[in-house]
Design a protein around this motif. Structure first.
Motif, PDB file in Angstrom:
ATOM      1  N   LEU A  79       0.869  -1.184   0.000  1.00  0.00           N
ATOM      2  CA  LEU A  79       0.000   0.000   0.000  1.00  0.00           C
ATOM      3  C   LEU A  79       0.903   1.230   0.000  1.00  0.00           C
ATOM      4  O   LEU A  79       1.728   1.398   0.894  1.00  0.00           O
ATOM      5  N   PHE A  80       0.753   2.074  -1.021  1.00  0.00           N
ATOM      6  CA  PHE A  80       1.735   3.154  -1.164  1.00  0.00           C
ATOM      7  C   PHE A  80       1.160   4.381  -1.855  1.00  0.00           C
ATOM      8  O   PHE A  80       0.060   4.361  -2.386  1.00  0.00           O
ATOM      9  N   ARG A  81       1.949   5.427  -1.817  1.00  0.00           N
ATOM     10  CA  ARG A  81       1.626   6.691  -2.460  1.00  0.00           C
ATOM     11  C   ARG A  81       2.277   6.686  -3.838  1.00  0.00           C
ATOM     12  O   ARG A  81       3.476   6.393  -3.948  1.00  0.00           O
ATOM     13  N   GLN A  82       1.523   7.055  -4.854  1.00  0.00           N
ATOM     14  CA  GLN A  82       2.070   7.120  -6.221  1.00  0.00           C
ATOM     15  C   GLN A  82       3.343   7.970  -6.252  1.00  0.00           C
ATOM     16  O   GLN A  82       4.344   7.606  -6.872  1.00  0.00           O
ATOM     17  N   SER A  83       3.333   9.096  -5.541  1.00  0.00           N
ATOM     18  CA  SER A  83       4.462  10.033  -5.614  1.00  0.00           C
ATOM     19  C   SER A  83       5.714   9.506  -4.909  1.00  0.00           C
ATOM     20  O   SER A  83       6.783  10.095  -5.038  1.00  0.00           O
ATOM     21  N   ASP A  84       5.597   8.413  -4.144  1.00  0.00           N
ATOM     22  CA  ASP A  84       6.788   7.820  -3.531  1.00  0.00           C
ATOM     23  C   ASP A  84       7.584   6.994  -4.538  1.00  0.00           C
ATOM     24  O   ASP A  84       8.638   6.447  -4.196  1.00  0.00           O
ATOM     25  N   VAL A  85       7.054   6.873  -5.754  1.00  0.00           N
ATOM     26  CA  VAL A  85       7.751   6.101  -6.784  1.00  0.00           C
ATOM     27  C   VAL A  85       8.007   7.030  -7.981  1.00  0.00           C
ATOM     28  O   VAL A  85       7.260   7.024  -8.963  1.00  0.00           O
ATOM     29  N   PRO A  86       9.047   7.864  -7.920  1.00  0.00           N
ATOM     30  CA  PRO A  86       9.256   8.849  -8.995  1.00  0.00           C
ATOM     31  C   PRO A  86       9.533   8.210 -10.359  1.00  0.00           C
ATOM     32  O   PRO A  86       9.373   8.853 -11.396  1.00  0.00           O
ATOM     33  N   GLU A  87       9.916   6.918 -10.357  1.00  0.00           N
ATOM     34  CA  GLU A  87      10.146   6.220 -11.628  1.00  0.00           C
ATOM     35  C   GLU A  87       8.891   6.230 -12.504  1.00  0.00           C
ATOM     36  O   GLU A  87       8.978   6.149 -13.729  1.00  0.00           O
ATOM     37  N   VAL A  88       7.718   6.332 -11.850  1.00  0.00           N
ATOM     38  CA  VAL A  88       6.462   6.314 -12.614  1.00  0.00           C
ATOM     39  C   VAL A  88       6.355   7.543 -13.521  1.00  0.00           C
ATOM     40  O   VAL A  88       5.924   7.437 -14.681  1.00  0.00           O
ATOM     41  N   THR A  89       6.790   8.699 -13.004  1.00  0.00           N
ATOM     42  CA  THR A  89       6.699   9.891 -13.857  1.00  0.00           C
ATOM     43  C   THR A  89       7.774   9.846 -14.953  1.00  0.00           C
ATOM     44  O   THR A  89       7.601  10.413 -16.025  1.00  0.00           O
ATOM     45  N   GLU A  90       8.866   9.152 -14.676  1.00  0.00           N
ATOM     46  CA  GLU A  90       9.897   8.973 -15.713  1.00  0.00           C
ATOM     47  C   GLU A  90       9.342   8.105 -16.852  1.00  0.00           C
ATOM     48  O   GLU A  90       9.474   8.426 -18.036  1.00  0.00           O
ATOM     49  N   LEU A  91       8.667   7.013 -16.456  1.00  0.00           N
ATOM     50  CA  LEU A  91       8.083   6.122 -17.467  1.00  0.00           C
ATOM     51  C   LEU A  91       6.984   6.842 -18.242  1.00  0.00           C
ATOM     52  O   LEU A  91       6.817   6.655 -19.452  1.00  0.00           O
ATOM     53  N   ASN A  92       6.238   7.693 -17.529  1.00  0.00           N
ATOM     54  CA  ASN A  92       5.194   8.496 -18.160  1.00  0.00           C
ATOM     55  C   ASN A  92       5.802   9.300 -19.317  1.00  0.00           C
ATOM     56  O   ASN A  92       5.246   9.391 -20.404  1.00  0.00           O
ATOM     57  N   TRP A  93       6.970   9.885 -19.092  1.00  0.00           N
ATOM     58  CA  TRP A  93       7.622  10.683 -20.136  1.00  0.00           C
ATOM     59  C   TRP A  93       7.994   9.836 -21.353  1.00  0.00           C
ATOM     60  O   TRP A  93       7.773  10.225 -22.504  1.00  0.00           O
ATOM     61  N   ILE A  94       8.500   8.651 -21.076  1.00  0.00           N
ATOM     62  CA  ILE A  94       8.885   7.757 -22.183  1.00  0.00           C
ATOM     63  C   ILE A  94       7.631   7.375 -22.991  1.00  0.00           C
ATOM     64  O   ILE A  94       7.633   7.412 -24.217  1.00  0.00           O
ATOM     65  N   PHE A  95       6.552   7.065 -22.277  1.00  0.00           N
ATOM     66  CA  PHE A  95       5.306   6.702 -22.969  1.00  0.00           C
ATOM     67  C   PHE A  95       4.747   7.882 -23.777  1.00  0.00           C
ATOM     68  O   PHE A  95       4.144   7.689 -24.829  1.00  0.00           O
TER      69      PHE A  95
END
Ligand code: TYM
Length: 322
Positions: A79-95
């Protein structure tokens, strides 16, 4: 290794019974069979309103308490906060670099917002891309969501296929949406129950306020003795969820006449409060323990980030930036 379940909820308002039956109930039922990743989509919250920092913080704590109160076990579920995983916004950029504006223009969250003449920011326009990054980051197999989110899971599938095709490597798995058979729970005004429509019954709102809402459910003008079609009545739609133990008796009283809408609402209110009681009791205890809630999020964030770091190492290598 268990299959992966992933799903998120935006901390833009308090959770309601539509969120529960459409999504949360499934997370709890599936958490033993699956490795759950359940998160608070706090970056998504910026899409539809620029909330104050205090609001986002408070709604995040409340959503954490809600996830636990409905039965998620932090020993089983990450159970976590989306913003605790900054890799997600990096992947967002690639997508973002793999998708066109014309494709995103057909996404319904954007089309709805334009049709309603709402202010649309780029966050809302690119919403399905961030959601695809959430989903694909953890190799999710299933994504339990309400019907309104099904298109976004399909977009995530399209992005996974596109990435794998462009880079000629099976980096991302194709996720599957798991939709509740009731699809979308209506609000007490008969429209889809939605945070933005203000027609929600919150899981943890004051009893008096729930009562008022139940009593205001829209009905036709049939009298007590009139025969009624249960499938055409909004109160009965809620009975199916909260009055399972007496649903046959209620159906027969509807079909044969002999129950008025006032009595049906009284029964519904009593059954609803009885159904919600265990989770409400748990929630009101948990919400006082901010330290514990923050600890659960910090632990979950670390575990989720570890998975995301490994995935992004592979992704960077495949696209050639490392
Ligand atoms: P959100 O916060 O709007 O809603 C959370 C979940 O509740 C479901 N839901 C409903 N289900 C049935 N009947 C209703 N009336 C009803 N209202 C809401 C939603 O379909 C959703 O499953 N974009 C997502 C959050 C998100 C996400 C993700 C979900 C971000 N990344 C990755 C899954 C996977 C959202 O805004 O949900």
């Amino acid at each position: 290794m268990k299959p992966i379940l992933l799903s998120g909820i935006k901390p833009t308002a308090r959770v309601h019974i539509g969120n529960y039956f459409g999504a949360m109930k499934r997370f709890v039922e599936m958490q033993s069979e699956f490795q759950n990743f359940n998160f608070i989509a706090d970056y998504h919250a910026l899409n539809q309103m620029l909330a104050t920092p205090q609001e986002i913080k408070q709604l995040t704590l409340e959503l954490t308490a809600a996830y636990l109160a409905v039965g998620l076990d932090p020993k089983k579920t990450i159970l976590f906060r989306q913003s605790d995983v900054p890799e997600v916004t990096e992947l967002n950029w690639i997508f973002n670099s793999l998708i066109t504006p014309s494709y995103l223009q057909s996404a319904h969250a954007y089309k709805d917002a334009v049709a309603k003449k709402k202010d649309v920011n780029m966050g809302l326009f690119c919403y399905p891309v961030l959601m695809a990054a959430d989903i694909l980051m953890y190799d999710s197999n299933v994504v339990p969501v309400g019907k309104d989110q099904q298109q976004h899971v399909e977009i995530a599938c399209d992005l996974a296929k596109k990435f794998n095709h462009v880079y000629k490597k099976e980096v991302f798995k194709l996720p599957k949406a798991v939709i509740w058979e009731g699809e979308s729970l209506p609000g007490f005004d008969g429209e889809k129950m939605s945070k933005s429509k203000g027609n929600v019954i919150e899981l943890f709102e004051a009893e008096e306020s729930i009562k008022k809402k139940v009593m205001s459910i829209k009905t036709d003008s049939k009298g007590v003795q009139d025969k009624k079609d249960p499938e055409a009545d909004l109160i009965f739609a809620y009975h199916k969820l909260f009055s399972a133990q007496m649903i046959d008796e209620l159906r027969s009283r509807y079909e044969n006449g002999g129950i008025g809408y006032k009595e049906s609402k009284d029964i519904l209110f009593a059954n609803m409060m009885a159904y919600l009681k265990p989770m409400r009791d748990k929630y009101f205890k948990l919400i006082k323990d901010e330290k514990y809630l923050n600890k659960v999020l910090a632990d979950g964030g670390k575990r989720a980030r570890k998975v995301a770091e490994a995935k992004m190492t592979a992704v960077r290598k495949v696209i050639g930036v490392r």
